[in-house]
Design an enzyme around this catalytic site. Structure first.
Site, PDB file in Angstrom:
ATOM      1  N   GLY A   7      64.615  49.864  20.112  1.00 17.52           N
ATOM      2  CA  GLY A   7      63.656  49.233  21.035  1.00 17.52           C
ATOM      3  C   GLY A   7      62.649  48.371  20.286  1.00 17.52           C
ATOM      4  N   LEU A  83      62.400  54.237  20.459  1.00 17.67           N
ATOM      5  CA  LEU A  83      61.590  53.589  21.509  1.00 17.67           C
ATOM      6  C   LEU A  83      62.464  52.904  22.559  1.00 17.67           C
ATOM      7  CD1 LEU A  83      58.873  51.790  19.306  1.00 17.67           C
ATOM      8  CD2 LEU A  83      58.935  54.162  20.073  1.00 17.67           C
ATOM      9  N   SER A 128      57.254  60.368  28.091  1.00 17.92           N
ATOM     10  CA  SER A 128      56.394  59.604  28.999  1.00 17.92           C
ATOM     11  C   SER A 128      55.602  60.475  29.976  1.00 17.92           C
ATOM     12  CB  SER A 128      57.279  58.652  29.812  1.00 17.92           C
ATOM     13  OG  SER A 128      56.585  58.140  30.913  1.00 17.92           O
ATOM     14  N   GLU A 130      55.181  59.762  32.854  1.00 13.50           N
ATOM     15  CA  GLU A 130      55.921  59.673  34.116  1.00 13.50           C
ATOM     16  C   GLU A 130      56.609  61.017  34.417  1.00 13.50           C
ATOM     17  OE1 GLU A 130      55.150  56.760  35.645  1.00 13.50           O
ATOM     18  OE2 GLU A 130      56.632  57.227  37.151  1.00 13.50           O
ATOM     19  N   TYR A 152      64.273  57.351  35.998  1.00 14.66           N
ATOM     20  CA  TYR A 152      63.658  57.113  34.680  1.00 14.66           C
ATOM     21  C   TYR A 152      63.023  58.390  34.148  1.00 14.66           C
ATOM     22  CZ  TYR A 152      60.146  55.639  31.266  1.00 14.66           C
ATOM     23  OH  TYR A 152      59.365  55.536  30.129  1.00 14.66           O
ATOM     24  N   GLU A 189      56.419  41.450  31.597  1.00 13.14           N
ATOM     25  CA  GLU A 189      55.720  40.739  32.678  1.00 13.14           C
ATOM     26  C   GLU A 189      55.929  41.330  34.065  1.00 13.14           C
ATOM     27  OE1 GLU A 189      56.828  36.622  32.203  1.00 13.14           O
ATOM     28  OE2 GLU A 189      56.014  36.595  30.169  1.00 13.14           O
ATOM     29  N   PHE A 191      55.586  44.712  34.654  1.00 10.63           N
ATOM     30  CA  PHE A 191      54.746  45.904  34.808  1.00 10.63           C
ATOM     31  C   PHE A 191      53.438  45.419  35.444  1.00 10.63           C
ATOM     32  CE2 PHE A 191      57.689  46.876  31.417  1.00 10.63           C
ATOM     33  CZ  PHE A 191      58.170  48.106  31.841  1.00 10.63           C
ATOM     34  N   VAL A 192      52.788  46.309  36.197  1.00  8.39           N
ATOM     35  CA  VAL A 192      51.735  45.817  37.093  1.00  8.39           C
ATOM     36  C   VAL A 192      50.560  45.146  36.362  1.00  8.39           C
ATOM     37  CG1 VAL A 192      50.356  47.956  37.370  1.00  8.39           C
ATOM     38  CG2 VAL A 192      50.584  46.349  39.276  1.00  8.39           C
ATOM     39  N   LYS A 195      51.660  41.730  35.187  1.00 11.86           N
ATOM     40  CA  LYS A 195      51.940  40.908  36.369  1.00 11.86           C
ATOM     41  C   LYS A 195      50.617  40.361  36.911  1.00 11.86           C
ATOM     42  CE  LYS A 195      54.124  41.266  40.932  1.00 11.86           C
ATOM     43  NZ  LYS A 195      54.900  42.117  41.839  1.00 11.86           N
TER      44      LYS A 195
HETATM   45  P1  NAP Z   1      59.806  47.871  26.615  1.00 11.95           P
HETATM   46  O1  NAP Z   1      58.839  46.813  26.247  1.00 11.95           O
HETATM   47  O2  NAP Z   1      60.457  47.836  27.939  1.00 11.95           O
HETATM   48  O3  NAP Z   1      60.941  47.890  25.475  1.00 11.95           O
HETATM   49  C1  NAP Z   1      62.122  48.618  25.637  1.00 11.95           C
HETATM   50  C2  NAP Z   1      63.031  48.375  24.451  1.00 11.95           C
HETATM   51  O4  NAP Z   1      64.254  49.103  24.648  1.00 11.95           O
HETATM   52  C3  NAP Z   1      63.420  46.907  24.258  1.00 11.95           C
HETATM   53  O5  NAP Z   1      63.489  46.629  22.882  1.00 11.95           O
HETATM   54  C4  NAP Z   1      64.808  46.863  24.861  1.00 11.95           C
HETATM   55  O6  NAP Z   1      65.627  45.838  24.344  1.00 11.95           O
HETATM   56  C5  NAP Z   1      65.337  48.224  24.423  1.00 11.95           C
HETATM   57  N1  NAP Z   1      66.518  48.629  25.180  1.00 11.95           N
HETATM   58  C6  NAP Z   1      66.673  48.704  26.517  1.00 11.95           C
HETATM   59  N2  NAP Z   1      67.916  49.093  26.823  1.00 11.95           N
HETATM   60  C7  NAP Z   1      68.580  49.244  25.645  1.00 11.95           C
HETATM   61  C8  NAP Z   1      69.896  49.614  25.293  1.00 11.95           C
HETATM   62  N3  NAP Z   1      70.821  49.908  26.205  1.00 11.95           N
HETATM   63  N4  NAP Z   1      70.219  49.658  23.979  1.00 11.95           N
HETATM   64  C9  NAP Z   1      69.294  49.366  23.039  1.00 11.95           C
HETATM   65  N5  NAP Z   1      68.041  49.009  23.305  1.00 11.95           N
HETATM   66  C10 NAP Z   1      67.685  48.942  24.599  1.00 11.95           C
HETATM   67  O7  NAP Z   1      59.130  49.308  26.459  1.00 11.95           O
HETATM   68  P2  NAP Z   1      57.779  49.737  25.709  1.00 11.95           P
HETATM   69  O8  NAP Z   1      56.653  49.579  26.657  1.00 11.95           O
HETATM   70  O9  NAP Z   1      57.734  49.106  24.381  1.00 11.95           O
HETATM   71  O10 NAP Z   1      58.004  51.310  25.574  1.00 11.95           O
HETATM   72  C11 NAP Z   1      58.668  51.859  24.428  1.00 11.95           C
HETATM   73  C12 NAP Z   1      59.234  53.219  24.788  1.00 11.95           C
HETATM   74  O11 NAP Z   1      58.172  54.080  25.195  1.00 11.95           O
HETATM   75  C13 NAP Z   1      60.224  53.234  25.936  1.00 11.95           C
HETATM   76  O12 NAP Z   1      61.182  54.230  25.674  1.00 11.95           O
HETATM   77  C14 NAP Z   1      59.392  53.637  27.155  1.00 11.95           C
HETATM   78  O13 NAP Z   1      60.206  54.262  28.120  1.00 11.95           O
HETATM   79  C15 NAP Z   1      58.416  54.595  26.512  1.00 11.95           C
HETATM   80  N6  NAP Z   1      57.097  54.697  27.135  1.00 11.95           N
HETATM   81  C16 NAP Z   1      56.367  53.580  27.367  1.00 11.95           C
HETATM   82  C17 NAP Z   1      55.089  53.694  27.910  1.00 11.95           C
HETATM   83  C18 NAP Z   1      54.247  52.477  28.169  1.00 11.95           C
HETATM   84  O14 NAP Z   1      53.273  52.612  28.920  1.00 11.95           O
HETATM   85  N7  NAP Z   1      54.544  51.336  27.589  1.00 11.95           N
HETATM   86  C19 NAP Z   1      54.560  54.968  28.184  1.00 11.95           C
HETATM   87  C20 NAP Z   1      55.333  56.102  27.914  1.00 11.95           C
HETATM   88  C21 NAP Z   1      56.601  55.954  27.361  1.00 11.95           C
HETATM   89  P3  NAP Z   1      65.695  44.357  25.026  1.00 11.95           P
HETATM   90  O15 NAP Z   1      64.494  43.629  24.507  1.00 11.95           O
HETATM   91  O16 NAP Z   1      66.976  43.832  24.531  1.00 11.95           O
HETATM   92  O17 NAP Z   1      65.632  44.557  26.504  1.00 11.95           O
HETATM   93  O1  G4F Z   2      53.139  49.088  35.695  1.00  9.17           O
HETATM   94  P1  G4F Z   2      54.091  50.010  36.329  1.00  9.17           P
HETATM   95  O2  G4F Z   2      55.428  49.461  36.689  1.00  9.17           O
HETATM   96  O3  G4F Z   2      54.208  51.251  35.345  1.00  9.17           O
HETATM   97  P2  G4F Z   2      54.678  52.768  35.574  1.00  9.17           P
HETATM   98  O4  G4F Z   2      55.578  52.899  36.723  1.00  9.17           O
HETATM   99  O5  G4F Z   2      53.464  53.622  35.542  1.00  9.17           O
HETATM  100  O6  G4F Z   2      55.558  53.007  34.253  1.00  9.17           O
HETATM  101  C1  G4F Z   2      55.101  52.607  32.963  1.00  9.17           C
HETATM  102  O7  G4F Z   2      54.350  53.662  32.399  1.00  9.17           O
HETATM  103  C2  G4F Z   2      55.093  54.869  32.152  1.00  9.17           C
HETATM  104  C3  G4F Z   2      54.113  55.897  31.558  1.00  9.17           C
HETATM  105  O8  G4F Z   2      53.566  56.674  32.602  1.00  9.17           O
HETATM  106  C4  G4F Z   2      56.210  54.556  31.193  1.00  9.17           C
HETATM  107  F1  G4F Z   2      56.892  55.682  30.890  1.00  9.17           F
HETATM  108  C5  G4F Z   2      57.133  53.517  31.815  1.00  9.17           C
HETATM  109  O9  G4F Z   2      58.146  53.175  30.870  1.00  9.17           O
HETATM  110  C6  G4F Z   2      56.321  52.258  32.115  1.00  9.17           C
HETATM  111  O10 G4F Z   2      55.900  51.703  30.900  1.00  9.17           O
HETATM  112  O11 G4F Z   2      53.459  50.618  37.656  1.00  9.17           O
HETATM  113  C7  G4F Z   2      52.191  51.249  37.657  1.00  9.17           C
HETATM  114  C8  G4F Z   2      51.762  51.506  39.097  1.00  9.17           C
HETATM  115  C9  G4F Z   2      52.840  52.191  39.945  1.00  9.17           C
HETATM  116  O12 G4F Z   2      52.235  53.207  40.697  1.00  9.17           O
HETATM  117  C10 G4F Z   2      53.349  51.091  40.856  1.00  9.17           C
HETATM  118  O13 G4F Z   2      53.828  51.551  42.124  1.00  9.17           O
HETATM  119  O14 G4F Z   2      51.517  50.248  39.726  1.00  9.17           O
HETATM  120  C11 G4F Z   2      52.094  50.275  41.013  1.00  9.17           C
HETATM  121  N1  G4F Z   2      52.353  48.886  41.441  1.00  9.17           N
HETATM  122  C12 G4F Z   2      51.742  48.278  42.492  1.00  9.17           C
HETATM  123  N2  G4F Z   2      52.223  47.046  42.634  1.00  9.17           N
HETATM  124  C13 G4F Z   2      53.223  48.023  40.893  1.00  9.17           C
HETATM  125  C14 G4F Z   2      53.154  46.852  41.638  1.00  9.17           C
HETATM  126  N3  G4F Z   2      54.060  48.141  39.825  1.00  9.17           N
HETATM  127  C15 G4F Z   2      54.819  47.053  39.490  1.00  9.17           C
HETATM  128  N4  G4F Z   2      55.618  47.140  38.407  1.00  9.17           N
HETATM  129  N5  G4F Z   2      54.783  45.903  40.223  1.00  9.17           N
HETATM  130  C16 G4F Z   2      53.969  45.755  41.314  1.00  9.17           C
HETATM  131  O15 G4F Z   2      53.950  44.697  41.955  1.00  9.17           O
END
Ligand code: NAP
Ligand code: G4F
Length: 344
Positions: A7, A83, A128, A130, A152, A189, A191-192, A195
């Site tokens: 990742g 990741l 996560s 989540e 997820y 782009e 994620f909320v 966005k």
């Molecule tokens: P992200 O920006 O969506 O990055 C996900 C990465 O996984 C990208 O490099 C993507 O590659 C790669 N990937 C997806 N499908 C794959 C596959 N089939 N094989 C190999 N690589 C693949 O996520 P992030 O926000 O950096 O989060 C990193 C990790 O932490 C994730 O596992 C996520 O679920 C977890 N997490 C994130 C948060 C958060 O708030 N950001 C919170 C808790 C946990 P491409 O670029 O090619 O798509």
């Molecule tokens: O930004 P979100 O899509 O993030 P969400 O679902 O919390 O997940 C992210 O955080 C997790 C950690 O708790 C990670 F594990 C996961 O990989 C990811 O990084 O949505 C946040 C909230 C949700 O409740 C959603 O329903 O925002 C709400 N929301 C409202 N309007 C929206 C929108 N989410 C998205 N993506 N787009 C909307 O227009």
């Protein structure tokens, strides 16, 4: 020290690579082949370290176990950070099998390869918040119950459990970082938070006229990704493997985020934001609030960036991007009617 990161092209992959390189690591990352270029976040690192062995990329996929095992054998890393994931919760309802397979297969394959290598390779699993399901307003910690509400989250619970199982069964240094939402200018782009900040920039420069969101009342514990990768690193330097929550201990609604982001550019969010059920989920995680006390006490980790600074940082970045986009629109190189650039 050598680190292997899956990742690496994602948000956290970029920040973690930068951190580890600054600490003298040789970083190896797995990228997957895609029809359009997916290295935008790490292009800067690729060109900066092109003539050194500090930053290295290898083709792989979480759904191709042999490629992952081969990489563990060839790279011989000291640390593995898993990741990689299909990380969008709403999309996981549309692609449940793919999402759960990528979340589950990666950890088992990596943990098996580490076990079979008989080397002391440390493993980090991206767990996560989540997984908690957000069913009430309690502050959540390492002891809180998992109530997954999406494919997820279910996949992440499996990955979390298997990591613990390999730690307890084979004595592997396998850790779970249970991270609450963390954001940055490099956030995807759709994620909320991103966005919203992207729309703020585009609305300010009159490229976009409205922003359509889903559930405005959902609340999240939002921190800065740059702070959270420091916590991941600290987990692998601890004397014992364990599970730790990383969070800010503050929660804010989507509405509050939008309000503040629009205020940054002197606009009233209510004039631009509308809602559509299109962006609602079949099973919503309403409320997430984390308690990072254990990470603070045992790892000396704490978040350094406030909610307000995070919003400001993201808006400033997207204002700059929108300013550049506006130039292209003015030169008729981009279609200005492209309203809401997100399908999620
Ligand atoms: P992200 O920006 O969506 O990055 C996900 C990465 O996984 C990208 O490099 C993507 O590659 C790669 N990937 C997806 N499908 C794959 C596959 N089939 N094989 C190999 N690589 C693949 O996520 P992030 O926000 O950096 O989060 C990193 C990790 O932490 C994730 O596992 C996520 O679920 C977890 N997490 C994130 C948060 C958060 O708030 N950001 C919170 C808790 C946990 P491409 O670029 O090619 O798509
Ligand atoms: O930004 P979100 O899509 O993030 P969400 O679902 O919390 O997940 C992210 O955080 C997790 C950690 O708790 C990670 F594990 C996961 O990989 C990811 O990084 O949505 C946040 C909230 C949700 O409740 C959603 O329903 O925002 C709400 N929301 C409202 N309007 C929206 C929108 N989410 C998205 N993506 N787009 C909307 O227009």
């Amino acid at each position: 020290m050598k680190a292997f990161i899956t990742g690496i092209t994602g948000q956290d992959g970029y920040y973690l690579s930068e951190l580890l390189i600054s600490k003298g690591y040789e970083v190896h990352g797995a990228i997957r082949r895609s029809s359009s270029i997916n290295t935008q976040r790490i292009d800067e690192l690729i060109s900066k370290y092109e003539d050194s062995n500090k930053f290295n990329l290898h083709y792989s996929d979480l759904l191709d176990p042999s490629s992952l095992s081969n990489l563990i054998n060839v790279i011989e890393p000291d640390e593995v950070y898993n990741l990689g994931a299909q990380s969008h919760v709403a999309v996981s309802f549309k692609n449940p099998l793919y999402t759960t397979q990528t979340s589950a297969l990666g950890p088992i394959t990596l943990l098996e390869a580490i076990k079979n290598s008989k080397k002391n390779i440390k493993y980090y699993q991206a767990s996560s918040s989540e997984m908690f399901g957000g069913v009430n307003k309690d502050s959540l910690n390492e002891e809180s119950k998992f109530i997954p509400k999406s494919p997820y989250a279910a996949g992440k619970v499996f990955a979390h459990d298997i990591t613990k199982i390999y730690r307890e069964s084979y004595g592997l240094f396998a850790t779970n970082g249970i991270l609450f939402n963390h954001e940055s200018p490099y956030r995807g782009e759709t994620f909320v938070t991103r966005k919203i900040t992207k729309a703020v920039g585009r609305i300010y420069y009159k490229i976009q006229s409205k922003l359509t969101l889903g559930n405005l009342d959902a609340s999240r514990d939002w921190g800065f990704a740059g702070d959270y990768v420091k916590g991941m690193y600290k987990m692998l330097q601890h004397n014992e493997p364990d599970d730790w929550v990383l969070a800010t201990g503050e929660t804010h609604s989507v509405k509050e985020f939008a309000q503040l982001a629009f205020k940054e550019v002197g606009l009233n969010w209510e004039d631009y934001v509308e809602t559509s059920s299109k962006y609602e989920r079949p099973n919503e995680v309403e409320h997430l609030l984390g308690d990072p006390a254990k990470a603070n006490k045992e790892l000396g980790w704490k978040p350094e960036t406030s909610f307000e600074s995070l919003v400001k940082m993201m808006v400033e970045n997207d204002l700059k991007s929108a300013e550049k986009e506006k130039v292209l629109v003015n030169e008729n190189l981009l279609n200005p009617t492209w309203e809401n650039p997100s399908i999620n």
